[in-house]
Write a protein that holds these residues in place. Structure first.
Motif, PDB file in Angstrom:
ATOM      1  N   SER A  68     -15.436 -20.429 -42.606  1.00  0.00           N
ATOM      2  CA  SER A  68     -16.021 -19.337 -41.597  1.00  0.00           C
ATOM      3  C   SER A  68     -16.950 -19.933 -40.780  1.00  0.00           C
ATOM      4  O   SER A  68     -17.254 -19.278 -39.705  1.00  0.00           O
TER       5      SER A  68
ATOM      6  N   LEU B  78     -20.157 -20.264 -40.805  1.00  0.00           N
ATOM      7  CA  LEU B  78     -21.267 -19.027 -40.775  1.00  0.00           C
ATOM      8  C   LEU B  78     -22.466 -19.560 -41.681  1.00  0.00           C
ATOM      9  O   LEU B  78     -23.304 -18.955 -41.508  1.00  0.00           O
ATOM     10  N   SER B  79     -22.256 -20.718 -42.198  1.00  0.00           N
ATOM     11  CA  SER B  79     -23.567 -21.112 -42.956  1.00  0.00           C
ATOM     12  C   SER B  79     -24.628 -20.994 -42.326  1.00  0.00           C
ATOM     13  O   SER B  79     -25.906 -20.502 -42.701  1.00  0.00           O
TER      14      SER B  79
ATOM     15  N   PHE C  63     -26.129 -17.688 -41.551  1.00  0.00           N
ATOM     16  CA  PHE C  63     -26.781 -17.193 -42.587  1.00  0.00           C
ATOM     17  C   PHE C  63     -28.156 -17.721 -42.845  1.00  0.00           C
ATOM     18  O   PHE C  63     -29.334 -17.238 -42.965  1.00  0.00           O
ATOM     19  N   ASN C  64     -28.210 -19.111 -42.830  1.00  0.00           N
ATOM     20  CA  ASN C  64     -29.401 -19.841 -43.060  1.00  0.00           C
ATOM     21  C   ASN C  64     -30.650 -19.701 -41.900  1.00  0.00           C
ATOM     22  O   ASN C  64     -31.778 -19.837 -42.236  1.00  0.00           O
TER      23      ASN C  64
ATOM     24  N   PHE D 216     -13.906 -15.786 -50.663  1.00  0.00           N
ATOM     25  CA  PHE D 216     -14.947 -15.901 -49.769  1.00  0.00           C
ATOM     26  C   PHE D 216     -16.138 -15.201 -50.319  1.00  0.00           C
ATOM     27  O   PHE D 216     -17.562 -15.502 -50.183  1.00  0.00           O
TER      28      PHE D 216
ATOM     29  N   TRP E 244     -22.328 -18.146 -55.153  1.00  0.00           N
ATOM     30  CA  TRP E 244     -22.832 -19.855 -54.923  1.00  0.00           C
ATOM     31  C   TRP E 244     -24.066 -19.603 -54.064  1.00  0.00           C
ATOM     32  O   TRP E 244     -25.189 -20.280 -54.328  1.00  0.00           O
TER      33      TRP E 244
ATOM     34  N   VAL F 116     -27.777 -20.659 -55.472  1.00  0.00           N
ATOM     35  CA  VAL F 116     -28.231 -21.937 -55.373  1.00  0.00           C
ATOM     36  C   VAL F 116     -29.917 -21.613 -54.870  1.00  0.00           C
ATOM     37  O   VAL F 116     -30.868 -22.375 -55.120  1.00  0.00           O
TER      38      VAL F 116
ATOM     39  N   TRP G 284     -21.528 -30.980 -39.032  1.00  0.00           N
ATOM     40  CA  TRP G 284     -20.986 -29.884 -39.963  1.00  0.00           C
ATOM     41  C   TRP G 284     -19.796 -30.764 -40.489  1.00  0.00           C
ATOM     42  O   TRP G 284     -18.887 -31.181 -39.628  1.00  0.00           O
TER      43      TRP G 284
ATOM     44  N   HIS H  26     -17.048 -27.606 -47.198  1.00  0.00           N
ATOM     45  CA  HIS H  26     -17.316 -27.988 -48.687  1.00  0.00           C
ATOM     46  C   HIS H  26     -16.895 -29.347 -49.098  1.00  0.00           C
ATOM     47  O   HIS H  26     -17.660 -30.260 -50.079  1.00  0.00           O
TER      48      HIS H  26
ATOM     49  N   PHE I  13     -28.750 -35.083 -46.322  1.00  0.00           N
ATOM     50  CA  PHE I  13     -28.010 -33.838 -46.070  1.00  0.00           C
ATOM     51  C   PHE I  13     -28.900 -32.754 -45.234  1.00  0.00           C
ATOM     52  O   PHE I  13     -28.335 -31.812 -44.498  1.00  0.00           O
TER      53      PHE I  13
ATOM     54  N   GLY J 259     -28.356 -27.308 -42.870  1.00  0.00           N
ATOM     55  CA  GLY J 259     -29.266 -28.042 -44.044  1.00  0.00           C
ATOM     56  C   GLY J 259     -30.641 -27.299 -44.033  1.00  0.00           C
ATOM     57  O   GLY J 259     -31.471 -27.442 -43.132  1.00  0.00           O
ATOM     58  N   TYR J 260     -31.156 -26.992 -45.511  1.00  0.00           N
ATOM     59  CA  TYR J 260     -32.584 -26.512 -45.660  1.00  0.00           C
ATOM     60  C   TYR J 260     -32.820 -27.146 -47.066  1.00  0.00           C
ATOM     61  O   TYR J 260     -31.870 -27.320 -47.810  1.00  0.00           O
TER      62      TYR J 260
ATOM     63  N   VAL K 137     -27.263 -30.933 -53.938  1.00  0.00           N
ATOM     64  CA  VAL K 137     -26.927 -32.459 -53.747  1.00  0.00           C
ATOM     65  C   VAL K 137     -27.505 -32.760 -55.253  1.00  0.00           C
ATOM     66  O   VAL K 137     -26.845 -33.601 -56.031  1.00  0.00           O
TER      67      VAL K 137
ATOM     68  N   SER L 160     -23.665 -32.318 -56.924  1.00  0.00           N
ATOM     69  CA  SER L 160     -23.147 -33.456 -56.339  1.00  0.00           C
ATOM     70  C   SER L 160     -23.643 -34.640 -57.075  1.00  0.00           C
ATOM     71  O   SER L 160     -22.778 -35.609 -57.267  1.00  0.00           O
TER      72      SER L 160
HETATM   73  P1  FAD Z   1     -17.113 -21.203 -45.939  1.00  0.00           P
HETATM   74  O1  FAD Z   1     -16.607 -22.186 -46.775  1.00  0.00           O
HETATM   75  O2  FAD Z   1     -16.853 -20.059 -45.205  1.00  0.00           O
HETATM   76  O3  FAD Z   1     -18.085 -20.144 -47.121  1.00  0.00           O
HETATM   77  C1  FAD Z   1     -18.726 -19.044 -46.951  1.00  0.00           C
HETATM   78  C2  FAD Z   1     -20.161 -19.303 -47.220  1.00  0.00           C
HETATM   79  O4  FAD Z   1     -20.563 -19.344 -48.335  1.00  0.00           O
HETATM   80  C3  FAD Z   1     -20.975 -20.344 -46.426  1.00  0.00           C
HETATM   81  O5  FAD Z   1     -21.401 -20.071 -45.005  1.00  0.00           O
HETATM   82  C4  FAD Z   1     -22.236 -20.395 -47.234  1.00  0.00           C
HETATM   83  O6  FAD Z   1     -23.193 -19.782 -46.912  1.00  0.00           O
HETATM   84  C5  FAD Z   1     -21.534 -19.971 -48.510  1.00  0.00           C
HETATM   85  N1  FAD Z   1     -21.819 -20.977 -49.515  1.00  0.00           N
HETATM   86  C6  FAD Z   1     -20.378 -21.598 -50.104  1.00  0.00           C
HETATM   87  N2  FAD Z   1     -20.764 -22.561 -50.868  1.00  0.00           N
HETATM   88  C7  FAD Z   1     -22.213 -22.735 -50.994  1.00  0.00           C
HETATM   89  C8  FAD Z   1     -22.896 -23.581 -51.859  1.00  0.00           C
HETATM   90  N3  FAD Z   1     -22.628 -24.352 -52.641  1.00  0.00           N
HETATM   91  N4  FAD Z   1     -24.385 -23.397 -51.511  1.00  0.00           N
HETATM   92  C9  FAD Z   1     -24.772 -22.560 -50.741  1.00  0.00           C
HETATM   93  N5  FAD Z   1     -24.085 -21.619 -49.886  1.00  0.00           N
HETATM   94  C10 FAD Z   1     -22.787 -21.785 -50.037  1.00  0.00           C
HETATM   95  N6  FAD Z   1     -24.483 -25.132 -47.585  1.00  0.00           N
HETATM   96  C11 FAD Z   1     -25.362 -24.860 -46.654  1.00  0.00           C
HETATM   97  O7  FAD Z   1     -25.686 -23.712 -46.420  1.00  0.00           O
HETATM   98  N7  FAD Z   1     -26.502 -25.981 -46.158  1.00  0.00           N
HETATM   99  C12 FAD Z   1     -26.286 -27.030 -46.760  1.00  0.00           C
HETATM  100  O8  FAD Z   1     -27.161 -27.628 -46.240  1.00  0.00           O
HETATM  101  C13 FAD Z   1     -25.387 -27.552 -47.650  1.00  0.00           C
HETATM  102  N8  FAD Z   1     -25.367 -28.687 -48.049  1.00  0.00           N
HETATM  103  C14 FAD Z   1     -24.217 -29.076 -49.076  1.00  0.00           C
HETATM  104  C15 FAD Z   1     -24.479 -30.339 -49.527  1.00  0.00           C
HETATM  105  C16 FAD Z   1     -23.270 -30.768 -50.452  1.00  0.00           C
HETATM  106  C17 FAD Z   1     -23.351 -32.077 -51.030  1.00  0.00           C
HETATM  107  C18 FAD Z   1     -22.514 -29.771 -50.840  1.00  0.00           C
HETATM  108  C19 FAD Z   1     -21.568 -30.182 -52.069  1.00  0.00           C
HETATM  109  C20 FAD Z   1     -22.465 -28.517 -50.688  1.00  0.00           C
HETATM  110  C21 FAD Z   1     -23.587 -28.056 -49.499  1.00  0.00           C
HETATM  111  N9  FAD Z   1     -23.571 -26.850 -48.905  1.00  0.00           N
HETATM  112  C22 FAD Z   1     -24.490 -26.424 -48.104  1.00  0.00           C
HETATM  113  C23 FAD Z   1     -22.500 -25.750 -49.433  1.00  0.00           C
HETATM  114  C24 FAD Z   1     -21.319 -25.689 -48.499  1.00  0.00           C
HETATM  115  O9  FAD Z   1     -20.678 -26.910 -48.472  1.00  0.00           O
HETATM  116  C25 FAD Z   1     -21.687 -24.873 -47.137  1.00  0.00           C
HETATM  117  O10 FAD Z   1     -22.214 -23.927 -47.199  1.00  0.00           O
HETATM  118  C26 FAD Z   1     -20.330 -24.835 -46.534  1.00  0.00           C
HETATM  119  O11 FAD Z   1     -19.420 -25.975 -46.332  1.00  0.00           O
HETATM  120  C27 FAD Z   1     -20.487 -24.296 -44.658  1.00  0.00           C
HETATM  121  O12 FAD Z   1     -19.528 -23.937 -44.400  1.00  0.00           O
HETATM  122  P2  FAD Z   1     -18.880 -22.426 -43.885  1.00  0.00           P
HETATM  123  O13 FAD Z   1     -19.862 -21.788 -43.415  1.00  0.00           O
HETATM  124  O14 FAD Z   1     -17.650 -22.609 -43.014  1.00  0.00           O
HETATM  125  O15 FAD Z   1     -18.579 -22.016 -45.446  1.00  0.00           O
END
Ligand code: FAD
Ligand code: SF4
Length: 490
Positions: free
Chosen positions: A248, A250-251, A254-255, A285, A292, A296, A348, A351, A376, A383-384, A392, A396
C-alpha cells in the motif's frame, strides 16, 4: 480554548477535535543535526509539516527554530498536546508547565485496553492473540461473534512466491504525488543545510510519499480499488524489477498522522463486503494495521524502557559503513545490493526485504541491535523509534529471546531463492555454504546457528535446524569462512 500543539507526526485532521482550534507547529532543525537522516525522509517530514501549516493558515502559529525548547520560549499561552510517540518526547512535554498531555491518537486500541488485555495473559504476548481481541473489540470483519470466512487468519492462502517469468506484478503502479512550490522550497533549504554541514544519506529524488491528508487518502483509494486484490498472494514476494509489488505504501502516511488507520481498515472491509475484494487479501491487510501496527506500538509502551537495549544474543559487531552509507555498488550479493539500492533511492522497501534480507543479514553477522535500529529509524521514510523496538530488536534481531516472537527470523538463501527472482542473476549459489560461490545467506545461516547454539537451546521451533547443524561435516569450515568474511560487503 487552549492552543493544540501538533508534533510533526500528528498532522492529519483527526488530530484536531475542533476544526477551529488554534494550533502550534514547530519545525526543529536540531533533529536533523543530531542524526544523519535519509535525504528523502527529511524532505517528507518538512514537506508534510509545511503543507499542514499552509493548510491551516492563520489558525496555526508555525515556528521554525533550532530546538523545540527555543520555540516554546516564544509561546506564552497554555498548550495541549496529544501523547507523543517516543519516551523522550513524552518526558519532554510532561516536564513543561502549562502543557496538558491528552491520550494518543492514530492507533486503534487504547493504551488502557491493551494493558488490560496484556495483564490478563500469562507468558509471552503474541500478535495473533492480540489481533483476535482487536477484531472483536472493534467489530472488524466479524459475523456475529465469529470472524467472517470462519478463520481469523487466511495467511495460508497468501505468501505465494512471485509469478514465474514476470519482471513485475501485473497491477497498476501506485500514483505518485505531484511536487509543488512547498517541495521546491524544502529542496532548496535542504541543499543549503547540506552546504552548512548537515549530512544526509541516500539520494534525493521526486517525493514519492504523501505529504498531505488529501494525498494520503487518494493513495488509499487507489490501493483499495486497484492493488488490494494482489496484496495478499504476493505480500511476501520480491522481484528485482518491482520494488512496490502490491503493497500500500501507506506506512509513512499513518506514521505522520496524515491518515487515520481506521479509515483504511473500514475501506478494506467495505471493498470486501461491497466490491467483492478477495477475503485473504482484505484480512491480510487488516491484520497488518489492526494487528501488527497497533501491537508494535503498544509493546513499545507496555514493556520497560530497557527492552530497546536488549542484546541477549551478545551481538557485538558494529554495523559497517558500507551498509549505513547505503553503498549498494560495493555489494555483489544480488539480493542485498538491490535492496540497499532501493533504500538509497526511495527510503523504503517492503516488509520482506526489511526482515529477510536486511534484518536476516545483520542477525547472521551479529551486529548490535541498537545500531541497527538507528539505521532503520533514520534511513526509512516511515522510521520512528516506537516502530523500531519491536520490529528490529524484538522481531528481526531476536535480541530479547522471544518476548514477542516464537523464533528468530533467520534463513538461508533457499528462502530468498523461493520468494524472489534474485538468485538467478547472482554470482553466488543459494544451495552452497562453502567455497568461492557459497551464498553469504546460506553460509551465514549455519554460522549463526553454530554461534548461538548455547544461547537459544530451549527453542522448540529451532530444534530441528539445530540438529541439522550439528550433523554438518563441514560446519567448522563454514564458520571459519564466515569469520574471515567478517564485516566486508558480500
Ligand atoms: P503494507 O505491506 O501495505 O502494510 C500495511 C500497513 O501495515 C503498513 O503501512 C504499516 O502501517 C502496517 N504494518 C505492517 N506490518 C507492520 C509492522 N511489523 N510494524 C508496524 N506496522 C506494520 N514499519 C513502519 O511503519 N516503520 C518502520 O520504520 C518499520 N521498520 C521496520 C523494520 C524492520 C526490520 C521490519 C521487519 C519491519 C519494519 N516495519 C516498519 C514494518 C513494515 O515492514 C512496514 O510497515 C511496511 O513494509 C510499510 O510498507 P507499506 O505501507 O506498503 O505496508
Ligand atoms: Fe542473495 Fe544468496 Fe540468492 Fe545471491 S544466491 S541473490 S546472495 S540469496
Amino acid at each position: 480554548m487552549s492552543r493544540r500543539w501538533l508534533f510533526a507526526d500528528q498532522l492529519g485532521p483527526h488530530f484536531l477535535d475542533d476544526r477551529r482550534q488554534p494550533v502550534l507547529l514547530i519545525e526543529s532543525k536540531a533533529v536533523f543535526r543530531r542524526r544523519v537522516h535519509h535525504r528523502q525522509k527529511a524532505h517528507l517530514i518538512l514537506s508534510a509539516l509545511r503543507h499542514r501549516a499552509a493548510e491551516l493558515g492563520d489558525q496555526a502559529r508555525f515556528l521554525r527554530t533550532e530546538t523545540y525548547a527555543e520555540a516554546l520560549r516564544k509561546v506564552r499561552e497554555p498548550l495541549e498536546v496529544r501523547h507523543p510517540t517516543s519516551r523522550r518526547a513524552l518526558e519532554f512535554v510532561r516536564r513543561r508547565d502549562g502543557v496538558t498531555v491528552l491520550p494518543p491518537r492514530g492507533y486503534l486500541t487504547s493504551l488502557e485496553d491493551f494493558a488490560d488485555w496484556a495483564d490478563d495473559r500469562r507468558g509471552a504476548l503474541r500478535m495473533e492473540a492480540f489481533y483476535r481481541f482487536a477484531r472483536v473489540h472493534h467489530g472488524v470483519l466479524m459475523q456475529g461473534d465469529e470472524p467472517v470466512g470462519g478463520r481469523w487468519s487466511l495467511d495460508t492462502e497468501n505468501r505465494q512466491p512471485p509469478p514465474k517469468q514476470a519482471d513485475r506484478l501485473d497491477v497498476p503502479a501506485p500514483p505518485m504525488p505531484k511536487e509543488d512550490d512547498i517541495d521546491a522550497e524544502v529542496r532548496a533549504d535542504l541543499d543549503r543545510w547540506e552546504r552548512e554541514g548537515i549530512r544526509f544519506v541516500g539520494r534525493d529524488g521526486p517525493r514519492r510519499f504523501p505529504a498531505t491528508a488529501k494525498e494520503a487518502k487518494s493513495r488509499l483509494r487507489h490501493f483499495l480499488r486497484h492493488r488490494l486484490a494482489m496484496f495478499g498472494p504476493y505480500e511476501d514476494a520480491m522481484l528485482a524489477g518491482d520494488p512496490w509489488m502490491a503493497h500500500s505504501l501507506l506506512s509513512s502516511s499513518f506514521n505522520l498522522g496524515l491518515l487515520d488507520p481506521m479509515e483504511a481498515i473500514r475501506g478494506a472491509e467495505q471493498a470486501y463486503r461491497k466490491q467483492g475484494a478477495p477475503l485473504p487479501s482484505v484480512e491480510g491487510f487488516v491484520r497488518q494495521i489492526l494487528g501488527w501496527r497497533d501491537f508494535v506500538w503498544h509493546l513499545y509502551w507496555y514493556f520497560d524502557a530497557g527492552w530497546q537495549r536488549s542484546n541477549a544474543l551478545a551481538a557485538r559487531r558494529s554495523v559497517p559503513r558500507w551498509w549505513t552509507e547505503l553503498d549498494a555498488d560495493a555489494v555483489d550479493a544480488r539480493c542485498l545490493s538491490d535492496v540497499l539500492a532501493d533504500v538509497r533511492d526511495h527510503g523504503w522497501v517492503h516488509h520482506i526485504p526489511r526482515l529477510m534480507v536486511l534484518g536476516n543479514y545483520a542477525l547472521q553477522r551479529g551486529w548490535r541491535p541498537t545500531e541497527l535500529g538507528a539505521f532503520f529509524h533514520t534511513s526509512f521514510v516511515d522510521g520512528y523509534e516506537w516502530v523500531m523496538t519491536a520490529n528490529v530488536v524484538g522481531m528481526s534481531q531476536y535480541a530479547d529471546l522471544g518476548r514477542m516472537t516464537t523464533k528468530p527470523y533467520v534463513s538461508g538463501g533457499v528462502y530468498i531463492n523461493r520468494m524472489s527472482d534474485y538468485c538467478g542473476g547472482c554470482r553466488y549459489d543459494p544451495k552452497k555454504r562453502l567455497g568461492e560461490d557459497a551464498c553469504p545467506f546460506t553460509a551465514g545461516y549455519w554460522a549463526f546457528l553454530a554461534r548461538n547454539r548455547d544461547r537459544i537451546p530451549g527453542n522448540a521451533r529451532m530444534a530441528r535446524a539445530m540438529k541439522q547443524m550439528e550433523r554438518l561435516s563441514d560446519l567448522d569450515a563454514v564458520v571459519a569462512q564466515e569469520k574471515q568474511r567478517g564485516n566486508d560487503p558480500p
